[in-house]
Motif scaffolding. Structure first.
Motif, PDB file in Angstrom:
ATOM      1  N   LEU A 164       5.615  -3.166   6.818  1.00  0.00           N
ATOM      2  CA  LEU A 164       6.650  -2.589   5.860  1.00  0.00           C
ATOM      3  C   LEU A 164       7.457  -1.343   6.453  1.00  0.00           C
ATOM      4  CD1 LEU A 164       4.301  -1.971   2.443  1.00  0.00           C
ATOM      5  CD2 LEU A 164       6.093  -4.050   3.090  1.00  0.00           C
ATOM      6  N   ILE A 165       8.735  -0.839   6.101  1.00  0.00           N
ATOM      7  CA  ILE A 165       9.588  -0.077   7.204  1.00  0.00           C
ATOM      8  C   ILE A 165       9.296   0.946   6.271  1.00  0.00           C
ATOM      9  CG2 ILE A 165      11.006   0.416   8.298  1.00  0.00           C
ATOM     10  CD1 ILE A 165      12.285  -1.758   8.806  1.00  0.00           C
ATOM     11  N   VAL A 166       8.109   2.050   6.915  1.00  0.00           N
ATOM     12  CA  VAL A 166       7.935   2.822   5.235  1.00  0.00           C
ATOM     13  C   VAL A 166       8.581   4.173   5.592  1.00  0.00           C
ATOM     14  CG1 VAL A 166       5.955   1.753   4.671  1.00  0.00           C
ATOM     15  CG2 VAL A 166       5.950   3.936   6.230  1.00  0.00           C
ATOM     16  N   ARG A 167       9.199   4.502   7.090  1.00  0.00           N
ATOM     17  CA  ARG A 167       9.634   5.794   7.635  1.00  0.00           C
ATOM     18  C   ARG A 167      11.132   5.506   8.288  1.00  0.00           C
ATOM     19  NH1 ARG A 167       4.637   6.334   7.932  1.00  0.00           N
ATOM     20  NH2 ARG A 167       3.864   6.333   9.577  1.00  0.00           N
ATOM     21  N   PRO A 168      11.503   4.202   8.405  1.00  0.00           N
ATOM     22  CA  PRO A 168      12.977   4.444   8.781  1.00  0.00           C
ATOM     23  C   PRO A 168      13.313   5.588  10.040  1.00  0.00           C
ATOM     24  CG  PRO A 168      13.189   3.984   6.313  1.00  0.00           C
ATOM     25  CD  PRO A 168      12.002   5.028   6.508  1.00  0.00           C
ATOM     26  N   GLY A 169      13.653   4.407  11.249  1.00  0.00           N
ATOM     27  CA  GLY A 169      13.855   5.039  11.981  1.00  0.00           C
ATOM     28  C   GLY A 169      12.661   5.622  13.197  1.00  0.00           C
ATOM     29  N   GLU A 170      11.690   6.469  12.513  1.00  0.00           N
ATOM     30  CA  GLU A 170      11.151   7.157  12.703  1.00  0.00           C
ATOM     31  C   GLU A 170       9.678   6.283  13.903  1.00  0.00           C
ATOM     32  OE1 GLU A 170       8.694   9.786  10.055  1.00  0.00           O
ATOM     33  OE2 GLU A 170      10.597  10.258   9.730  1.00  0.00           O
ATOM     34  N   ALA A 171       9.404   7.166  14.764  1.00  0.00           N
ATOM     35  CA  ALA A 171       8.165   6.172  16.092  1.00  0.00           C
ATOM     36  C   ALA A 171       7.241   6.025  14.875  1.00  0.00           C
ATOM     37  CB  ALA A 171       7.929   7.168  17.180  1.00  0.00           C
ATOM     38  N   PRO A 181       0.408  -1.097   0.120  1.00  0.00           N
ATOM     39  CA  PRO A 181      -0.070  -0.371  -0.058  1.00  0.00           C
ATOM     40  C   PRO A 181       0.440   1.073  -0.158  1.00  0.00           C
ATOM     41  CG  PRO A 181      -0.080  -1.235   2.133  1.00  0.00           C
ATOM     42  CD  PRO A 181       0.258  -1.769   1.334  1.00  0.00           C
ATOM     43  N   GLU A 182       2.003   0.940   0.235  1.00  0.00           N
ATOM     44  CA  GLU A 182       3.148   1.899   0.619  1.00  0.00           C
ATOM     45  C   GLU A 182       4.497   1.940   0.443  1.00  0.00           C
ATOM     46  OE1 GLU A 182       2.818   5.455   3.296  1.00  0.00           O
ATOM     47  OE2 GLU A 182       0.911   4.678   4.273  1.00  0.00           O
ATOM     48  N   PRO A 183       5.420   2.238  -0.107  1.00  0.00           N
ATOM     49  CA  PRO A 183       6.768   2.053  -0.506  1.00  0.00           C
ATOM     50  C   PRO A 183       7.310   1.928   1.135  1.00  0.00           C
ATOM     51  CG  PRO A 183       6.166   4.565  -0.805  1.00  0.00           C
ATOM     52  CD  PRO A 183       4.981   4.073  -0.984  1.00  0.00           C
ATOM     53  N   GLY A 184       8.350   1.108   0.420  1.00  0.00           N
ATOM     54  CA  GLY A 184       9.296   0.895   1.963  1.00  0.00           C
ATOM     55  C   GLY A 184       9.987  -0.462   1.742  1.00  0.00           C
ATOM     56  N   THR A 185      10.231  -1.107   2.616  1.00  0.00           N
ATOM     57  CA  THR A 185      11.574  -1.931   3.206  1.00  0.00           C
ATOM     58  C   THR A 185      11.001  -3.037   4.038  1.00  0.00           C
ATOM     59  OG1 THR A 185      13.152  -1.266   3.385  1.00  0.00           O
ATOM     60  CG2 THR A 185      13.462  -3.257   4.663  1.00  0.00           C
ATOM     61  N   VAL A 186      10.647  -4.403   2.834  1.00  0.00           N
ATOM     62  CA  VAL A 186       9.582  -5.718   3.579  1.00  0.00           C
ATOM     63  C   VAL A 186      10.359  -6.133   3.972  1.00  0.00           C
ATOM     64  CG1 VAL A 186       8.413  -7.111   2.007  1.00  0.00           C
ATOM     65  CG2 VAL A 186       9.101  -5.342   1.003  1.00  0.00           C
TER      66      VAL A 186
END
Length: 352
Positions: free
Chosen positions: A296-303, A272-277
């Protein structure tokens, strides 16, 4: 055995493509004939490995007089795609010149119009000539098998409703873990063959006894190993024996025990969104609606920077993508479900 070549002149000066074709003449004119090709998507090589070992067995069978029906084998059907590298990696699936899938845009002709495929070849592109000549060759046989593979995948097949359940013997001998029942409404190679078989004069046939056109998905692209290829070759040999194309007194038929589901029952799990799988489930897993399939890690490092991808229906995970980064809308998995997953699917293939 006869070895010949389909010769395709290039679209620029000094280029020529050659497709080896191996033919075995059967001793029984009443036996079925078969055409088998691999690597139409040039980077899908499990079928090429399978046919290498099958050809070894067929040469031995020929010497022993065990070949009853005509057999045509094309172990590497797409030299054009085989030569197309982009930044060091073979593309294989899409023609770099036209951006067209090598397994799309096959002409849809009635069986009686087979020879029209070869008309005005000199005016057509190399890729179009290749498609027409492969299809023309295939339509000379009763049974047609197109060997492909998926990304990460179980062993499965696309089979037109018109050929099911007669084709269950192939599903059994190749130990398929699922069958996808297709609608025959695309321009892929196998469905172009099926179109011709179903259009033999008069109304479109709903069933075509004694005919077959199948796309076999031989697991994933990295599943190219000698023992695996030999085992698959043995499975294809068993299919030929069961159909009376080769003689094998030791052959014993066995039923197909896996699921056979229409394409409407295939859940295409998309990002549904771009990111690391980060996958939580693998191919062959049975899942329930709501089960966590991937994060999906869509915003790496963010809560709160992750997104859960869950199953929409109960079913069997048949395929999974090998990439570990997804763009929005990329396919992550195919799940073979026990019920229809959508009502708005257009006839044709599941993917481009």
């Amino acid at each position: 055995m006869e070895r010949s070549e389909i010769i395709i002149g290039g679209d620029t000066a000094g280029i020529e493509w050659r497709v080896p074709v191996f033919r075995f003449r059967g001793r029984d004119s009443a036996a079925p004939s078969v055409y088998i090709q691999a690597a139409l998507h040039a980077n899908e090589l499990p079928g090429t490995a399978l046919l290498h070992f099958l050809l070894e067995r067929l040469r031995t069978a020929e010497a022993e007089g065990a070949i009853r029906g005509d057999i045509t084998v094309v172990p590497q059907a797409n030299p054009i795609g085989l030569a197309q590298y982009h930044f060091g990696e073979m593309e294989g699936r899409f023609d770099l010149g036209s951006r067209t899938n090598f397994n799309r845009d096959f002409p849809l002709v009635a069986l009686a119009g087979r020879d029209t495929l070869l008309e005005k070849l000199e005016s057509r592109s190399a890729a179009d000539r290749l498609k027409r000549m492969l299809l023309h060759t295939a339509l000379g046989a009763d049974l047609v098998l197109d060997l492909h593979c998926d990304d990460e995948s179980l062993q499965y097949a696309y089979i037109d409703d018109a050929f099911w359940p007669e084709a269950a013997d192939l599903a059994s001998t190749l130990d398929m873990e699922a069958v996808f029942l297709s609608d025959g409404e695309s321009t892929a190679f196998e469905e172009a063959v099926g179109h011709a078989f179903k259009h033999q004069g008069g109304d479109k046939l709903k069933t075509v006894p004694g005919r077959l056109a199948i796309t076999v998905e031989l697991r994933g692209r990295r599943d190219v190993y000698p023992d695996m290829a030999r085992r698959d070759a043995d499975g294809l040999w068993a299919f030929l024996a069961g159909r009376g194309i080769v003689t094998d007194p030791a052959h014993k038929a066995k039923p197909y025990a896996g699921p056979a589901v229409p394409l409407d029952n295939i859940e295409m799990v998309k990002a549904p969104e771009p990111g690391t799988v980060l996958f939580h489930r693998g191919i062959g897993d049975e899942v329930k609606a709501g089960d966590l399939l991937a994060t999906l890690i869509v915003r790496p490092g963010e809560a709160g920077g992750t997104l859960a991808v869950t199953a929409g229906h109960d079913g069997l995970i048949a395929t999974r993508c090998s990439a570990r980064h997804a763009r929005r809308g990329d396919d992550l998995m195919k799940i073979a479900c026990r019920e229809a997953t959508r009502r708005d699917r257009k006839p044709g293939t599941l993917e481009d």
